[in-house]
Design an enzyme around this catalytic site. Structure first.
Site, PDB file in Angstrom:
ATOM      1  N   ASP A  11      20.301 -11.310  -4.380  1.00 31.03           N
ATOM      2  CA  ASP A  11      19.925 -12.662  -4.766  1.00 31.03           C
ATOM      3  C   ASP A  11      18.515 -12.563  -5.373  1.00 31.03           C
ATOM      4  O   ASP A  11      17.801 -11.575  -5.142  1.00 31.03           O
ATOM      5  CB  ASP A  11      19.931 -13.564  -3.533  1.00 31.03           C
ATOM      6  N   ASP A  13      15.898 -15.619  -6.048  1.00 34.12           N
ATOM      7  CA  ASP A  13      14.878 -16.495  -5.458  1.00 34.12           C
ATOM      8  C   ASP A  13      14.794 -16.290  -3.942  1.00 34.12           C
ATOM      9  O   ASP A  13      15.761 -16.551  -3.224  1.00 34.12           O
ATOM     10  CB  ASP A  13      15.221 -17.968  -5.728  1.00 34.12           C
TER      11      ASP A  13
END
Ligand code: BG6
Ligand code: MG
Length: 215
Positions: A11, A13
């Site tokens: 991922d 953020d």
């Protein structure tokens, strides 16, 4: 521990870079402008969730109804503030352990990918100096369903040409852990998801040495 993984799908953020804080600050500006109560507890529910779905969660506490046009404008306003914030990013905004772990994976011959709900992924990767680092990037522009739907991770695995069982997902969002599991991948929770009971492994961040034992 299993040592058979071929790829790691990260991922973005809150896992690779501290843009989760920029998202919070930008939503806070919008919420304050509209007099909608918004705090870090509500913000936890926005992790991994698309821009428009995030807005709907914030609007649960709004005193008035907004039209679809107003909602689009509000999301644009938030994104404008967010874009200004990410322009200030540099490679020093990489989260702890990221640079070392990426180098280690490369040395081990592992494939690496990004799986993010964000439509700003490309610009962020440029700003933090990782735009040429990954074998594949799947982001908010590639998908119609955001996490916890597995779509973004399945797209990333497809771009890598690997089956789900060969991939590990690293996530800071509970919704992202659910997405990784729904995709049939092994999941590692860091940050907020370091507390996620359903994650296969729970760590503080990518500087945690236990991560290296998976490869
Ligand atoms: C995710 C974030 O990575 O991207 C969410 O965790 C965010 O908080 C989502 O809403 C969409 O981001 P963007 O940049 O397309 O608004
Ligand atoms: Mg995240």
């Amino acid at each position: 521990m299993i040592q058979n993984y071929d790829a790691v799908i990260f991922d973005l953020d809150g896992v690779l870079v501290s843009t989760d804080e920029c998202h919070y600050q930008a939503w806070k500006c919008l919420a304050d402008r509209e007099n909608i109560p918004f705090d870090r507890k509500v913000n936890e529910r926005l992790r991994g969730v698309s821009r428009m779905e995030s807005l709907e969660i914030i609007l649960e506490r709004a005193a008035k109804q907004y039209t679809p046009t107003e909602k689009v404008r509000m999301a644009e306003y938030k994104n404008q503030i967010y874009r200004e914030k990410i322009e200030g990013l540099t490679p020093s905004d990489l989260l702890p352990g990221v640079a070392l772990f990426l180098r280690y994976l490369r040395e081990q011959g592992k494939r690496i990918a990004v799986g993010s709900s964000s439509k700003n992924t490309g610009r962020i990767l440029e700003k933090i100096g990782l735009d040429k680092t990954f074998d594949a990037v799947a982001d908010g522009n590639d998908i119609t369903k955001s996490k916890p739907d597995p779509e973004v991770f399945l797209v990333a695995a497809k771009k890598l040409g690997l089956p789900s069982a060969r991939c590990i997902v690293v996530e800071d969002a509970f919704s992202g852990i659910e997405a990784g599991k729904a995709a049939g991948m092994t999941t590692v929770g860091v940050g907020s998801a370091g507390q996620c009971p359903s994650a296969d492994y729970r760590l503080v961040d990518l500087a945690d040495e236990r991560l290296y034992q998976l490869f």
